[in-house]
Design an enzyme around this catalytic site. Structure first.
Site, PDB file in Angstrom:
ATOM      1  N   ASP A 138     118.042  46.429  60.091  1.00 56.62           N
ATOM      2  CA  ASP A 138     116.869  47.608  59.833  1.00 56.62           C
ATOM      3  C   ASP A 138     115.657  47.213  60.531  1.00 56.62           C
ATOM      4  OD1 ASP A 138     115.726  49.758  58.052  1.00 56.62           O
ATOM      5  OD2 ASP A 138     114.411  48.145  57.599  1.00 56.62           O
ATOM      6  N   TYR A 161     109.644  60.211  54.961  1.00 61.23           N
ATOM      7  CA  TYR A 161     109.365  59.018  54.444  1.00 61.23           C
ATOM      8  C   TYR A 161     108.531  57.997  55.089  1.00 61.23           C
ATOM      9  CZ  TYR A 161     112.730  55.970  56.567  1.00 61.23           C
ATOM     10  OH  TYR A 161     113.352  54.995  57.412  1.00 61.23           O
ATOM     11  N   TYR A 189     106.003  49.514  58.115  1.00 63.04           N
ATOM     12  CA  TYR A 189     105.787  51.044  58.180  1.00 63.04           C
ATOM     13  C   TYR A 189     104.391  51.197  58.838  1.00 63.04           C
ATOM     14  CZ  TYR A 189     109.944  51.292  55.471  1.00 63.04           C
ATOM     15  OH  TYR A 189     111.297  51.383  55.166  1.00 63.04           O
ATOM     16  N   HIS A 204     123.665  53.039  55.929  1.00 61.19           N
ATOM     17  CA  HIS A 204     122.659  52.096  56.539  1.00 61.19           C
ATOM     18  C   HIS A 204     122.740  50.571  56.143  1.00 61.19           C
ATOM     19  CE1 HIS A 204     118.634  51.241  58.287  1.00 61.19           C
ATOM     20  NE2 HIS A 204     118.212  50.910  57.130  1.00 61.19           N
TER      21      HIS A 204
END
Length: 317
Positions: A103, A147, A230, A294
């Site tokens: 990730d 998201y 993020y 994922h």
């Protein structure tokens, strides 16, 4: 699992938790987790590589898991995680290492490889390929309810997550990220409400596994994880040279589940299948796992372990 040792290393003013297994004299492999993960996401891989004669090292990033939370979580940067990784390896007297990232841990792995090419024997990423600077702009073509865009909005995710305990937040995100669809909320819907409370966990992720994650996120909270990755995607890494000049020359492998929702990010599939990614990672091999989501390292641990071991064996230093 009992064979895995847990230590704390003082790094850049913080005490970071590091899980290890394997002989100190063996070739080293550092595992870098994603979100909503911690060191435990690598439990299957750590044991497999140790049994094959390697030393596995899996830290919790600053602000994650059992590691200290930085004084100002909102100022944490990707480069901090890269520097922490370098400092951990230096503390353990490791001069060369295989780097494995999942990730957003893939970004940490690749930036580390750019900063410290002499230390990297090879790099493996799961779920996320190398992205040249500026690639995050592709997110802007997705709806407002995407998201990542929601979680970048100060206070929005905090309020959304704050309605639930940490274990429930992790449960919902694991279910959501296991889907082949990009999580996108409607205008008057919150991201956490995309997952019905009655939805079961994926078959390969147990309630006991969830309890480990839940306890650790209960300790750390989500402030640092929301900042990195993020709210740090626009961070400028290193010198601002032409992105095409940035190349990872180390042997590299990308393991990608064919059902991974990341595939549907604008431009991603074309970027991979056209070979454009090899402009930046010329020695890259890509392996696609059918039905893989994922979380392929937990969903199909035996297959992923074998791919990792084949790569480590082929490039052993």
């Amino acid at each position: 699992m009992d064979e895995i040792k847990h230590t704390y290393i003082q790094v850049n003013g913080l005490k970071l938790h590091v899980a290890t297994i394997g002989s100190d004299s063996s070739p080293a492999v550092v595992f870098l987790h994603g979100f909503p993960e911690i060191w435990y996401t690598w439990r299957h891989q750590m044991i497999a590589v140790a049994n094959a004669g390697f030393r596995a090292i899996a830290p919790d990033y600053r602000g994650y898991g059992l590691s200290d939370i930085p004084a100002k979580p909102e100022e944490t940067l990707f480069v901090d995680l890269v520097n922490d990784t370098a400092s951990i390896l230096e503390s353990l007297a490791i001069s060369k290492v295989f780097v494995i990232g999942k990730d957003f841990g893939a970004m940490v792995a690749y930036i580390f490889s750019l900063f410290h090419p002499e230390k990297v024997a090879g790099v493996i990423t799961l779920g996320v390929p190398y992205r040249p600077p500026g690639f995050h702009k592709s997110h802007q073509v997705l709806p407002e309810g995407f998201y990542i865009r929601r979680w970048q909005e100060p206070g929005r995710a905090e309020a959304d997550f704050g309605r639930f305990d940490a274990k429930t937040v992790v449960r919902k995100i694991y279910i959501m990220f296991s889907s082949s669809e990009i999580p996108i909320a409607s205008e008057n819907q919150e991201i956490m409400d995309l997952v019905d409370p009655s939805t079961p966990l994926p078959s390969w992720f147990t309630e006991d596994d969830l309890a480990v994650y839940g306890d650790l996120y209960q300790k750390s909270g989500f402030e640092t994880p929301l900042q990195v990755p993020y709210r740090s995607f626009k961070e400028k890494i290193g010198s601002q040279q032409d992105p095409s000049d940035l190349k990872i020359e180390a042997p590299a492998l990308l393991i990608m589940g064919e059902e991974d929702y990341v595939f549907k990010f604008p431009g991603t599939e074309e970027y991979l299948k056209s070979g454009e990614v090899k402009k930046y990672v010329p020695n890259l091999d890509i392996i696609y796992l059918p039905q893989g989501c994922h979380f392929v390292q937990e969903q199909f641990p035996d297959q992923v372990n074998q791919l990792i071991l084949d790569f480590l064996s082929h490039n052993k230093y």
